[in-house]
Design a protein around this motif. Structure first.
Motif, PDB file in Angstrom:
ATOM      1  N   LEU A 169       0.772  -1.210  -0.036  1.00 50.53           N
ATOM      2  CA  LEU A 169      -0.025   0.042  -0.019  1.00 50.53           C
ATOM      3  C   LEU A 169       0.789   1.291  -0.009  1.00 50.53           C
ATOM      4  CD1 LEU A 169      -2.816  -0.954   2.634  1.00 50.53           C
ATOM      5  CD2 LEU A 169      -2.913  -1.192   0.112  1.00 50.53           C
ATOM      6  N   LYS A 170       1.916   1.238   0.926  1.00 49.02           N
ATOM      7  CA  LYS A 170       2.822   2.331   0.925  1.00 49.02           C
ATOM      8  C   LYS A 170       3.556   2.635  -0.643  1.00 49.02           C
ATOM      9  CE  LYS A 170       3.308   1.416   5.594  1.00 49.02           C
ATOM     10  NZ  LYS A 170       4.248   0.947   7.036  1.00 49.02           N
ATOM     11  N   PHE A 171       4.101   1.648  -1.110  1.00 44.82           N
ATOM     12  CA  PHE A 171       4.501   1.849  -2.714  1.00 44.82           C
ATOM     13  C   PHE A 171       3.688   2.074  -3.599  1.00 44.82           C
ATOM     14  CE2 PHE A 171       7.713  -0.918  -0.304  1.00 44.82           C
ATOM     15  CZ  PHE A 171       8.903  -0.015  -0.377  1.00 44.82           C
ATOM     16  N   ASP A 172       2.413   1.614  -3.327  1.00 42.50           N
ATOM     17  CA  ASP A 172       1.272   1.717  -4.418  1.00 42.50           C
ATOM     18  C   ASP A 172       1.081   3.301  -4.482  1.00 42.50           C
ATOM     19  OD1 ASP A 172       0.709  -0.724  -4.855  1.00 42.50           O
ATOM     20  OD2 ASP A 172      -1.034  -0.796  -3.530  1.00 42.50           O
ATOM     21  N   PHE A 173       1.039   4.108  -3.255  1.00 46.78           N
ATOM     22  CA  PHE A 173       0.849   5.528  -3.102  1.00 46.78           C
ATOM     23  C   PHE A 173       1.907   6.263  -3.775  1.00 46.78           C
ATOM     24  CE2 PHE A 173       2.257   9.523  -1.111  1.00 46.78           C
ATOM     25  CZ  PHE A 173       1.046  10.299  -1.373  1.00 46.78           C
ATOM     26  N   PHE A 174       3.221   6.051  -4.012  1.00 49.04           N
ATOM     27  CA  PHE A 174       4.230   6.820  -4.560  1.00 49.04           C
ATOM     28  C   PHE A 174       4.054   6.509  -6.018  1.00 49.04           C
ATOM     29  CE2 PHE A 174       8.474   6.739  -6.829  1.00 49.04           C
ATOM     30  CZ  PHE A 174       8.758   7.873  -6.552  1.00 49.04           C
ATOM     31  N   PHE A 175       3.953   5.248  -6.594  1.00 46.63           N
ATOM     32  CA  PHE A 175       3.681   5.124  -8.134  1.00 46.63           C
ATOM     33  C   PHE A 175       2.552   5.552  -8.765  1.00 46.63           C
ATOM     34  CE2 PHE A 175       7.130   2.142  -6.902  1.00 46.63           C
ATOM     35  CZ  PHE A 175       8.202   2.595  -7.835  1.00 46.63           C
ATOM     36  N   PHE A 176       1.573   5.477  -7.944  1.00 50.37           N
ATOM     37  CA  PHE A 176       0.377   6.132  -8.660  1.00 50.37           C
ATOM     38  C   PHE A 176       0.459   7.618  -8.575  1.00 50.37           C
ATOM     39  CE2 PHE A 176      -3.835   8.325  -7.729  1.00 50.37           C
ATOM     40  CZ  PHE A 176      -4.519   7.983  -8.767  1.00 50.37           C
ATOM     41  N   LEU A 177       1.067   8.289  -7.505  1.00 49.41           N
ATOM     42  CA  LEU A 177       1.022   9.727  -7.509  1.00 49.41           C
ATOM     43  C   LEU A 177       2.000  10.061  -8.539  1.00 49.41           C
ATOM     44  CD1 LEU A 177       0.429  12.472  -5.976  1.00 49.41           C
ATOM     45  CD2 LEU A 177       2.554  12.139  -4.506  1.00 49.41           C
ATOM     46  N   GLY A 178       3.311   9.567  -8.931  1.00 50.49           N
ATOM     47  CA  GLY A 178       4.174   9.646 -10.047  1.00 50.49           C
ATOM     48  C   GLY A 178       3.550   9.614 -11.303  1.00 50.49           C
ATOM     49  N   PRO A 203      -6.825  12.564  -4.103  1.00 56.32           N
ATOM     50  CA  PRO A 203      -7.227  12.302  -2.451  1.00 56.32           C
ATOM     51  C   PRO A 203      -8.239  11.051  -2.450  1.00 56.32           C
ATOM     52  CG  PRO A 203      -8.374  14.126  -3.670  1.00 56.32           C
ATOM     53  CD  PRO A 203      -7.421  13.823  -4.744  1.00 56.32           C
ATOM     54  N   VAL A 204      -8.894  10.520  -3.458  1.00 58.55           N
ATOM     55  CA  VAL A 204      -9.614   9.276  -3.385  1.00 58.55           C
ATOM     56  C   VAL A 204      -8.715   8.406  -3.354  1.00 58.55           C
ATOM     57  CG1 VAL A 204     -11.186   8.127  -4.874  1.00 58.55           C
ATOM     58  CG2 VAL A 204     -11.550  10.394  -4.821  1.00 58.55           C
ATOM     59  N   THR A 205      -7.636   8.281  -4.032  1.00 55.67           N
ATOM     60  CA  THR A 205      -6.678   7.020  -3.664  1.00 55.67           C
ATOM     61  C   THR A 205      -6.219   7.031  -2.393  1.00 55.67           C
ATOM     62  OG1 THR A 205      -6.195   7.066  -6.076  1.00 55.67           O
ATOM     63  CG2 THR A 205      -4.516   6.150  -4.896  1.00 55.67           C
ATOM     64  N   ILE A 206      -5.851   8.161  -1.759  1.00 58.40           N
ATOM     65  CA  ILE A 206      -5.333   8.208  -0.480  1.00 58.40           C
ATOM     66  C   ILE A 206      -6.122   7.657   0.364  1.00 58.40           C
ATOM     67  CG2 ILE A 206      -4.485   9.778   1.173  1.00 58.40           C
ATOM     68  CD1 ILE A 206      -3.529  11.804  -0.804  1.00 58.40           C
ATOM     69  N   LEU A 207      -7.499   8.138   0.177  1.00 59.43           N
ATOM     70  CA  LEU A 207      -8.459   7.459   1.187  1.00 59.43           C
ATOM     71  C   LEU A 207      -8.852   6.014   0.895  1.00 59.43           C
ATOM     72  CD1 LEU A 207     -11.500  10.424   0.663  1.00 59.43           C
ATOM     73  CD2 LEU A 207     -10.193   9.769   2.825  1.00 59.43           C
ATOM     74  N   ILE A 208      -8.865   5.472  -0.169  1.00 63.03           N
ATOM     75  CA  ILE A 208      -8.854   4.074  -0.406  1.00 63.03           C
ATOM     76  C   ILE A 208      -7.584   3.414   0.133  1.00 63.03           C
ATOM     77  CG2 ILE A 208      -8.573   2.581  -2.243  1.00 63.03           C
ATOM     78  CD1 ILE A 208     -10.035   4.178  -4.171  1.00 63.03           C
ATOM     79  N   ALA A 265       3.623   3.518 -15.204  1.00 60.07           N
ATOM     80  CA  ALA A 265       2.171   2.776 -15.288  1.00 60.07           C
ATOM     81  C   ALA A 265       2.515   1.096 -15.274  1.00 60.07           C
ATOM     82  CB  ALA A 265       1.872   2.636 -16.775  1.00 60.07           C
ATOM     83  N   VAL A 266       3.706   0.449 -15.714  1.00 61.34           N
ATOM     84  CA  VAL A 266       4.020  -0.755 -15.579  1.00 61.34           C
ATOM     85  C   VAL A 266       4.063  -1.196 -14.122  1.00 61.34           C
ATOM     86  CG1 VAL A 266       5.511  -2.705 -16.435  1.00 61.34           C
ATOM     87  CG2 VAL A 266       4.623  -1.203 -18.150  1.00 61.34           C
ATOM     88  N   ILE A 267       4.941  -0.295 -13.379  1.00 64.45           N
ATOM     89  CA  ILE A 267       5.243  -0.660 -12.037  1.00 64.45           C
ATOM     90  C   ILE A 267       4.048  -0.732 -11.201  1.00 64.45           C
ATOM     91  CG2 ILE A 267       6.363   0.007  -9.975  1.00 64.45           C
ATOM     92  CD1 ILE A 267       8.279  -1.104 -11.997  1.00 64.45           C
ATOM     93  N   THR A 268       3.069   0.096 -11.686  1.00 59.74           N
ATOM     94  CA  THR A 268       1.882   0.492 -10.721  1.00 59.74           C
ATOM     95  C   THR A 268       1.121  -0.886 -11.161  1.00 59.74           C
ATOM     96  OG1 THR A 268       2.051   2.703 -10.873  1.00 59.74           O
ATOM     97  CG2 THR A 268      -0.039   1.894 -10.272  1.00 59.74           C
ATOM     98  N   ILE A 269       1.142  -1.222 -12.328  1.00 59.16           N
ATOM     99  CA  ILE A 269       0.143  -2.538 -12.676  1.00 59.16           C
ATOM    100  C   ILE A 269       0.551  -3.505 -11.882  1.00 59.16           C
ATOM    101  CG2 ILE A 269      -0.508  -3.942 -14.569  1.00 59.16           C
ATOM    102  CD1 ILE A 269      -0.380  -1.522 -16.561  1.00 59.16           C
ATOM    103  N   LEU A 270       2.056  -3.810 -11.868  1.00 58.25           N
ATOM    104  CA  LEU A 270       2.435  -5.046 -11.147  1.00 58.25           C
ATOM    105  C   LEU A 270       2.019  -4.870  -9.791  1.00 58.25           C
ATOM    106  CD1 LEU A 270       5.783  -5.413 -12.765  1.00 58.25           C
ATOM    107  CD2 LEU A 270       3.814  -6.682 -13.232  1.00 58.25           C
ATOM    108  N   LEU A 271       2.166  -3.664  -9.178  1.00 62.59           N
ATOM    109  CA  LEU A 271       1.774  -3.483  -7.584  1.00 62.59           C
ATOM    110  C   LEU A 271       0.515  -3.828  -7.483  1.00 62.59           C
ATOM    111  CD1 LEU A 271       4.086  -0.343  -7.051  1.00 62.59           C
ATOM    112  CD2 LEU A 271       4.590  -2.508  -5.900  1.00 62.59           C
ATOM    113  N   ILE A 272      -0.392  -3.306  -8.429  1.00 58.87           N
ATOM    114  CA  ILE A 272      -1.916  -3.433  -8.043  1.00 58.87           C
ATOM    115  C   ILE A 272      -2.226  -5.008  -8.238  1.00 58.87           C
ATOM    116  CG2 ILE A 272      -4.090  -3.116  -8.970  1.00 58.87           C
ATOM    117  CD1 ILE A 272      -3.330  -0.374  -9.843  1.00 58.87           C
ATOM    118  N   LEU A 273      -1.614  -5.700  -9.103  1.00 57.76           N
ATOM    119  CA  LEU A 273      -1.685  -7.050  -9.114  1.00 57.76           C
ATOM    120  C   LEU A 273      -1.376  -7.877  -7.952  1.00 57.76           C
ATOM    121  CD1 LEU A 273      -0.709  -7.846 -12.766  1.00 57.76           C
ATOM    122  CD2 LEU A 273      -3.173  -7.932 -11.910  1.00 57.76           C
ATOM    123  N   ALA A 274      -0.345  -7.469  -7.471  1.00 56.89           N
ATOM    124  CA  ALA A 274       0.530  -8.039  -6.040  1.00 56.89           C
ATOM    125  C   ALA A 274      -0.800  -7.885  -4.997  1.00 56.89           C
ATOM    126  CB  ALA A 274       1.864  -7.446  -5.817  1.00 56.89           C
TER     127      ALA A 274
END
Length: 325
Positions: A169-178, A203-208, A265-274
């Motif tokens: 979750l903590k790494f998801d935040f950075f790559f989504f924001l980036g 802000p919606v992502t942060i809440l999620i 995008a690729v890193i975020t997709i892999l992170l979301i799958l994990a």
């Protein structure tokens, strides 16, 4: 909460801080040089958005990494420490993309070539040392986790799954924001609605992410099911963006930052799958005895030493440890 008092903890902290201080200083110099000579660039209209965004995001990446270093060490989260090593390698790759971007502006490249090449070299050396120290910390923190969870192998695996999920979750935040920042600032041709929705997604992502951690700790099955559905929505969004930026009709809008956006995008997709996989695993583990361990605060280092000394049987030596496999 204080950090564990050990040489490997402080070596990890010192390495991360020195790396960040050096890289931030070099990036600040490049940023200042760019701003001072912006008028001399061949395509200043495009560069005035692209290069500062690259530099600012890179700087933020190292600041955020320092925050995660402190967070991982105070919680003795070996999974997050390992994740930070991979994150550092990701920043190394992004440094290579930064070089590619700088070479498109001959004046900037000529003035900062040495610094641009030095940055990935410094990160590569730091990453190697961080991986070594992380391995030592893994051994050191394994005993703490054993005492916190007990010798139950199944319970230990459930706790490992929980740790992986929270770290993700903590790494998801950075790559989504980036990805979002680059899309908002650099990409052209956005409609007002698309621009507003993209900004609102932050802000919606942060809440999620906040409620994702909250529902996991509280073992709220309904809430976790809702979060998992939202993850699938996020996965669809990034897959859509990844395909769209390579469509011939839309490619010119993304060309200025397409490589960087693709990387994020690729890193975020892999992170979301994990994240989805671990969210499902955490939900399956609900109501199986893990909640008291997750909700219970960790003992301080002094308390742990006192407990260990107080419960050790004379003559038995140091109790055996169970590693997180």
């Amino acid at each position: 909460m204080y950090l564990p008092n050990s040489k490997w903890t402080w070596l990890f902290v010192m390495t991360a801080v020195i790396q960040a201080a050096v890289i931030l200083g070099l990036e600040a110099y490049v940023f200042a040089d760019f701003q001072l000579h912006l008028h001399s660039f061949s395509d200043s209209a495009s560069s005035s958005k692209t290069i500062p965004t690259f530099l600012s995001l890179y700087i933020f990446g190292f600041v955020y990494e320092l925050i995660l270093v402190y967070d991982a060490l105070r919680l003795k989260n070996t999974i997050q420490i390992i994740g930070l090593c991979f994150c550092n390698i990701g920043l190394l790759i992004y440094g290579g993309l930064q070089i590619e971007q700088a070479t498109q502006e001959e004046n900037l490249w000529r003035q900062t070539k040495g610094i641009m090449i030095a940055i990935p070299c410094i990160i590569a050396f730091s990453s190697t040392f961080l991986i070594f120290v992380a391995w030592k910390l893994y051994d050191e923190f394994a005993w703490t986790i054993y005492k916190h969870i007990s010798a139950d192998l199944r319970m230990k695996r459930r706790y490992l799954t929980y740790q992986i999920y929270i770290a993700l979750l903590k790494f998801d935040f950075f790559f989504f924001l980036g990805f979002t920042v680059q899309f908002v600032v650099i990409v052209t041709g956005k409609t007002d609605v698309e621009f507003a929705l993209t900004l609102a997604a932050i802000p919606v992502t942060i809440l999620i992410l906040f409620f994702a951690a909250y529902f996991t700790r509280r073992e709220n099955t309904l809430g976790m099911c809702a979060v998992i559905l939202l993850y699938f929505g996020g996965l669809a969004y990034f897959l859509f963006k990844l395909v769209r930026m390579y469509q011939p009709s839309r490619a010119p809008e993304y060309i200025a930052a397409r490589r960087s956006l693709t990387f994020f995008a690729v890193i975020t997709i892999l992170l979301i799958l994990a994240t989805i996989a671990n969210a499902i695993a955490c939900t399956i583990n609900f109501h199986k005895g893990l909640k008291p361990h997750v909700m219970r605060p960790r003992k301080s280092t002094d308390d742990e030493k006192a407990t260990e000394l107080g419960t050790r049987v004379p003559g038995e030596g140091v109790p055996s440890r169970m590693m997180i496999d």
